[in-house]
Design a protein around this motif. Structure first.
Motif, short mmCIF file in Angstrom:
data_model
loop_
_atom_site.label_atom_id
_atom_site.label_comp_id
_atom_site.label_asym_id
_atom_site.label_seq_id
_atom_site.Cartn_x
_atom_site.Cartn_y
_atom_site.Cartn_z
N TYR A 82 0.48 -5.66 4.54
CA TYR A 82 -0.03 -3.79 4.79
C TYR A 82 0.00 -2.80 2.77
CZ TYR A 82 1.84 0.76 5.03
OH TYR A 82 2.04 2.04 4.78
N GLU A 85 -5.89 -3.50 0.72
CA GLU A 85 -6.54 -2.83 1.70
C GLU A 85 -7.44 -3.76 2.32
OE1 GLU A 85 -8.42 0.41 2.82
OE2 GLU A 85 -6.64 0.59 1.72
N ARG A 88 -5.15 -4.34 5.70
CA ARG A 88 -3.69 -3.60 6.37
C ARG A 88 -3.66 -2.83 8.00
NH1 ARG A 88 -3.19 1.81 2.63
NH2 ARG A 88 -1.53 -0.18 1.37
N SER A 94 -0.68 -2.32 10.72
CA SER A 94 -1.53 -1.61 11.25
C SER A 94 -0.53 -1.21 11.85
CB SER A 94 -2.42 -1.05 11.88
OG SER A 94 -3.11 -2.40 13.26
#
Length: 323
Positions: A82, A85, A88, A94
């Motif tokens: 998370y 980047e 994520r 998500s």
């Protein structure tokens, strides 16, 4: 962070999106490489004449076992995924897939893999596949990944198990050649993953994962990549001598591919912070493994044996005719 993740839910709009999310959990790009090494092990063990039904079932079972291990990895790492980047937007961080559903999915894949291998191959192949899951989840993901720079080196043993599964599925046992295949993947893994770690070093540093480039820096990492790549070449040639399960065609392919790999690793050692060079090493490592396994398959074919035997006879005749 875990509490935030557990309360974040995104709903799928249709069945295709649901399938895509669970498919992404298995990390299919990683699975493809593992299946190629499984097929390589089967091809050598069967001397180029693999039962197509056994090949298909073993590859499907291997995909399920690897998918289960990768799903549990995603489940365990959803907190750091998370934050990064790059990861994520994976299904778990998500919120597209809930942790309990991912766990059930992994269990179903595991049971299906074990059942298929036990029924259509043998118990040894099934147990090896399960040992790969256990090693990847407990030794690499839980114990090593967040605690030691040896994570990739020791954890790489999990990725080296698929060729053992393939060999055992064909023969019902493990010979020295099978363990050389294991060693090839074991020595290939650090250069492959450390080159990737150089590329995403900042992401690993952000979440506190002690990958070698984060802890030691790019220069020592590049040296280790070079050393492991050098060591890889003689390991690949053990299949030619002293084991004699591969011939001249494979030897030529292994030397050519290994030479290019060493050259790229040398270039990275000269410019350890050059991300383009690191990316080149990473991408080539994938092609290297694929082409090396293709070389094994080519060398194992009966037509290749006939060609090399004919060529050898002609060369001997030519030499004997010389004054």
């Amino acid at each position: 962070m875990q509490e935030t993740l557990s309360t974040t839910t995104r709903h799928h709009d249709n069945l295709i999106q649901i399938i895509q999310s669970y498919y992404q959990l298995t990390k299919p790009r990683i699975i493809l490489l593992l299946l190629i090494t499984t097929a390589g092990g089967m091809w050598i063990a069967a001397e180029g004449q693999v039962d197509p039904v056994l090949l298909l079932i073993t590859l499907v079972s291997g995909a399920f076992a690897s998918g289960a291990a990768n799903t549990i990895n995603c489940l365990y790492d959803r907190d750091i995924d998370y934050i990064m980047e790059r990861t994520r937007h994976r299904p778990l961080p998500s919120g597209r897939v809930q942790p309990l559903h991912a766990l059930i999915f992994a269990i179903v894949l595991t049971v299906t893999s074990f059942t298929l291998l036990t029924t259509f191959a043998n118990l040894l192949a099934a147990c090896l596949a399960m040992s790969g899951i256990v090693f990847y989840v407990l030794v690499y993901t839980h114990w090593l990944k967040r605690h030691s720079t040896w994570n990739i080196v020791i954890g790489g043993a999990a990725g080296a198990i698929p060729p053992l599964v393939g060999w055992a599925a064909v023969t019902g046992d493990l010979s020295w050649a099978a363990w050389v295949l294991f060693a090839i993947i074991f020595f290939w893994t650090p250069p492959h993953f450390w080159a990737l770690a150089v590329l995403i070093r900042d992401d690993y540093a952000k979440v506190g994962v002690p990958m070698l480039p984060v802890v030691e820096g790019n220069e020592p990492t590049a040296r280790q990549i070079f050393y492991y790549t050098l060591a890889l070449i003689p390991v690949t040639l053990l299949l030619v001598y002293p084991l004699h399960v591969m011939g001249a065609v494979y030897a030529a392919i292994a030397l050519l591919l290994g030479g290019i790999f060493v050259q790229k690793a040398w270039q990275l050692m000269q410019a350890p912070s050059d991300l383009q060079v690191a990316r080149s090493v990473f991408k080539y490592s994938i092609f290297y493994l694929m082409l090396l396994c293709a070389g094994m398959a080519l060398d194992s074919l009966p037509v290749t044996h006939q060609f090399t035997a004919l060529l050898s006879e002609n060369l001997q005749s030519l030499v004997s005719a010389l004054p």
